[in-house]
Design a protein around this motif. Sequence first.
Motif, mmCIF file in Angstrom:
data_model
loop_
_atom_site.group_PDB
_atom_site.id
_atom_site.type_symbol
_atom_site.label_atom_id
_atom_site.label_comp_id
_atom_site.label_asym_id
_atom_site.label_seq_id
_atom_site.Cartn_x
_atom_site.Cartn_y
_atom_site.Cartn_z
ATOM 1 N N SER A 227 -16.120 7.348 -38.796
ATOM 2 C CA SER A 227 -15.739 8.266 -37.405
ATOM 3 C C SER A 227 -16.547 7.346 -36.493
ATOM 4 O O SER A 227 -16.106 7.140 -35.408
ATOM 5 C CB SER A 227 -16.109 9.294 -37.767
ATOM 6 O OG SER A 227 -15.285 10.161 -38.425
ATOM 7 N N ALA A 228 -17.761 6.735 -36.581
ATOM 8 C CA ALA A 228 -18.332 6.273 -35.660
ATOM 9 C C ALA A 228 -18.025 5.058 -35.455
ATOM 10 O O ALA A 228 -17.730 4.456 -34.204
ATOM 11 C CB ALA A 228 -19.834 6.054 -36.121
ATOM 12 N N LEU A 229 -17.586 4.487 -36.440
ATOM 13 C CA LEU A 229 -16.656 2.882 -36.069
ATOM 14 C C LEU A 229 -15.738 3.070 -35.134
ATOM 15 O O LEU A 229 -15.123 2.311 -34.153
ATOM 16 C CB LEU A 229 -16.515 2.453 -37.228
ATOM 17 C CG LEU A 229 -15.624 0.947 -37.076
ATOM 18 C CD1 LEU A 229 -16.547 -0.189 -36.385
ATOM 19 C CD2 LEU A 229 -15.210 0.256 -38.721
ATOM 20 N N SER A 234 -12.985 2.597 -29.845
ATOM 21 C CA SER A 234 -12.213 3.185 -28.630
ATOM 22 C C SER A 234 -13.166 2.801 -27.284
ATOM 23 O O SER A 234 -12.511 2.641 -26.446
ATOM 24 C CB SER A 234 -12.207 4.911 -28.820
ATOM 25 O OG SER A 234 -11.342 5.011 -30.109
ATOM 26 N N PHE A 235 -14.392 2.753 -27.608
ATOM 27 C CA PHE A 235 -15.249 2.431 -26.358
ATOM 28 C C PHE A 235 -15.061 1.118 -26.018
ATOM 29 O O PHE A 235 -14.969 0.667 -24.571
ATOM 30 C CB PHE A 235 -16.537 2.818 -26.532
ATOM 31 C CG PHE A 235 -17.570 2.384 -25.561
ATOM 32 C CD1 PHE A 235 -17.805 3.339 -24.447
ATOM 33 C CD2 PHE A 235 -18.304 1.509 -25.531
ATOM 34 C CE1 PHE A 235 -18.462 2.821 -23.415
ATOM 35 C CE2 PHE A 235 -19.227 1.020 -24.753
ATOM 36 C CZ PHE A 235 -19.075 1.886 -23.456
ATOM 37 N N ALA A 236 -15.034 0.132 -26.911
ATOM 38 C CA ALA A 236 -15.407 -1.269 -26.573
ATOM 39 C C ALA A 236 -14.173 -2.289 -26.957
ATOM 40 O O ALA A 236 -14.076 -3.303 -26.426
ATOM 41 C CB ALA A 236 -16.438 -1.958 -27.228
ATOM 42 N N THR A 239 -13.344 -6.434 -29.467
ATOM 43 C CA THR A 239 -14.708 -7.252 -29.506
ATOM 44 C C THR A 239 -15.764 -6.173 -29.193
ATOM 45 O O THR A 239 -15.983 -5.857 -28.102
ATOM 46 C CB THR A 239 -14.557 -8.301 -28.314
ATOM 47 O OG1 THR A 239 -13.276 -9.078 -28.688
ATOM 48 C CG2 THR A 239 -15.740 -9.022 -28.317
ATOM 49 N N ILE A 240 -16.619 -6.231 -29.967
ATOM 50 C CA ILE A 240 -17.829 -5.400 -29.900
ATOM 51 C C ILE A 240 -18.991 -6.004 -29.958
ATOM 52 O O ILE A 240 -19.168 -7.013 -30.873
ATOM 53 C CB ILE A 240 -17.703 -4.216 -30.925
ATOM 54 C CG1 ILE A 240 -16.317 -3.477 -31.065
ATOM 55 C CG2 ILE A 240 -18.966 -3.191 -30.918
ATOM 56 C CD1 ILE A 240 -15.936 -2.439 -32.246
ATOM 57 N N LYS A 241 -20.185 -5.646 -29.037
ATOM 58 C CA LYS A 241 -21.349 -6.058 -29.177
ATOM 59 C C LYS A 241 -22.446 -4.989 -29.597
ATOM 60 O O LYS A 241 -22.204 -3.696 -29.366
ATOM 61 C CB LYS A 241 -21.760 -6.648 -27.739
ATOM 62 C CG LYS A 241 -20.895 -7.909 -27.391
ATOM 63 C CD LYS A 241 -21.369 -8.353 -26.109
ATOM 64 C CE LYS A 241 -20.413 -9.474 -25.453
ATOM 65 N NZ LYS A 241 -20.860 -10.065 -24.169
ATOM 66 N N LYS A 242 -23.594 -5.427 -29.806
ATOM 67 C CA LYS A 242 -24.563 -4.480 -30.089
ATOM 68 C C LYS A 242 -24.780 -3.446 -29.260
ATOM 69 O O LYS A 242 -25.176 -2.316 -29.333
ATOM 70 C CB LYS A 242 -25.797 -5.175 -30.550
ATOM 71 C CG LYS A 242 -27.009 -3.987 -31.231
ATOM 72 C CD LYS A 242 -28.145 -4.718 -31.834
ATOM 73 C CE LYS A 242 -29.154 -3.743 -32.039
ATOM 74 N NZ LYS A 242 -30.321 -4.587 -32.809
ATOM 75 N N MET A 247 -24.529 2.080 -26.541
ATOM 76 C CA MET A 247 -23.985 3.003 -25.379
ATOM 77 C C MET A 247 -22.876 3.690 -25.811
ATOM 78 O O MET A 247 -23.174 5.107 -25.366
ATOM 79 C CB MET A 247 -23.428 1.929 -24.327
ATOM 80 C CG MET A 247 -22.884 2.610 -22.934
ATOM 81 S SD MET A 247 -24.195 3.299 -22.189
ATOM 82 C CE MET A 247 -25.089 1.550 -21.590
ATOM 83 N N ALA A 248 -22.207 3.760 -26.863
ATOM 84 C CA ALA A 248 -21.016 4.617 -27.324
ATOM 85 C C ALA A 248 -21.806 5.574 -28.159
ATOM 86 O O ALA A 248 -21.128 6.857 -28.103
ATOM 87 C CB ALA A 248 -20.022 3.852 -27.977
ATOM 88 N N LEU A 249 -22.788 5.246 -28.896
ATOM 89 C CA LEU A 249 -23.275 6.204 -29.840
ATOM 90 C C LEU A 249 -24.514 7.222 -29.284
ATOM 91 O O LEU A 249 -25.039 8.134 -29.915
ATOM 92 C CB LEU A 249 -23.365 5.711 -31.335
ATOM 93 C CG LEU A 249 -22.119 5.103 -32.085
ATOM 94 C CD1 LEU A 249 -22.599 4.543 -33.431
ATOM 95 C CD2 LEU A 249 -21.033 6.039 -32.157
ATOM 96 N N GLY A 250 -25.081 6.575 -28.251
ATOM 97 C CA GLY A 250 -26.274 7.034 -27.893
ATOM 98 C C GLY A 250 -27.440 6.665 -28.902
ATOM 99 O O GLY A 250 -28.258 7.637 -28.878
#
Length: 582
Positions: A227-229, A234-236, A239-242, A247-250
Amino acid sequence: MAYQVIARKWRPQTFDEVTGQEPITRTLRNAIEHQRLHHAYLFSGARGVGKTTSARLLAKALNCHKSPQPTPAPCRSDDPTQCPSCREITESRSIDVQEIDAASNTGVDNVREAIIASVGIAPARDRYKVFIIDEVHMLSGAAFNALLKTLEEPPPRVVFIMATTERHKVPETILSRCQQFEFRTIATAKILERLKLIAKEEKISIPDDALREIARTGEGSMRDAQSALDQVISFAGNTIKKADVEMALGVAGADILKRIIDSIADNKPAEAITAIDDIVMRGHDLRNFCRDLLAHFRDLLVTKVSGNQELLESAVCEPLELKRQAELFSESDLVRFFHSLAETETKLRAATQPRYQLEIGVVKLMELRGVESINEILQRLTALETGADTSSSRTPSGSSGSPGKTNPPRTTASSRPAGSSFAAVAASPALETPVPETTVEEIPAAPVVELSTIERVKAVLENQRKMLLVTALEAAQATAFEENELCIEFAPDTRHFRDTLSKPENVKFIREACYQVTGNEIGIRIIVKDPKAEGEPLSRDDEERLEKQRLRQLAENSPVVQQMLKTFRGEIVDVRRTDGER
């Protein structure tokens, strides 16, 4: 087709795909292969570790139509030749496999309608009629009792599979009728492998360190990590960076934790507050950060006492960095940090200003570094006492082994009787020069004072560290041994000491101390004597004592004093009149 979340889309389709539960899947596969099937199973464990998924796989294995008998390898959902039974079970619409949510069907009537009324009806098409009861611990006591007989001796071709996150709430009568399987939380490394596979198949570009942060947030739950993935995608996007993950998960990264730890080690509160400000500006949840910091302190403690990498699989920092940070603190420091920060995390739940609460909590950790434990203080006191005894018993320089000199007799702390007074003799320059034997006078040893029986009793209690009892005995206005009884008399204003000594455990300690001193079994009698009540003329001391008693009663009846005693768990020791009081 509507979008399907990752947790449902990538639900395991075979026993081999169930991650982190190999002992359980192996047992179920062997039971199916050797036809040693039980009629009732209980799957328990944390959320998102595969309980319901394994229950559906077991139901598919029992009813798959591709095999003339139960098979450990049922049809996959992506198989175009999938049998109707496996397809319907996967889609939760099979007639012969009923999934019951015990959280919304808790009563005995629900159990009668959903299970007992239909359990005797033969399967419509499949081999077995399977009842999957999710969150079974939510059933009421009457519902459990109604289920007992059916669960113990169900009709042929009926299998019960129950799942729960709170096994301790399931009655023992139910547990004894089931085969029990405890699902463990999943290792972060195994969650990471599964997320890598999902990201590859979904064509998501994401580095391993970012995936590791996502796997760590799952805290052993595969569903939570998936679910976190989904949230990060949905946020990035693809292409996702650390930084996107943080930022997305706090969640706090290794760099933030490193800044906080270094600021605590260097006693720089300004840097710690600046780091917390960065966390706030990034939009991180402060309570989640506090939890991450708690977990980091735990990892530092494990690194310091063990260094076992298997216990550090969910750590944020690399092993070398963990070792460097762990060397900055003692084990006692890390334990105190953890307990203090745990209190801060609890306060953050209801804090109106969580930022201020966290800042004060982190700065408080720096103050805790100067705190020493009771054991450390006792060790230092013991060392000081040992050094004092050694120096007091040391022979003065040049006062032995030379003709014409004599050593004056001395009384040292190591040789004196307990409780006796002694004279300390210091070496002086006059004693270091040759002195004729006729001019040196011996210094007489201090007289040994014989202690009274009650004083020896107090000494025994003091050696046993029963200082409260010693204080209470000293507060008595009279103590006397009368035959085989110790009589302890208190004035009315010291009644609270009488209450302390009257406790059974304290009377036992005093009797044992008396036995050590006298060698006889001694009874204890505790009284409160009031001269005014007995009609005796009051002395000035009695008048002062009665006046003090009156003031004490006024203090005890004061709401302010009562609140202070309750808040600080204290007791009234003394009461004094202030200027201007009537």
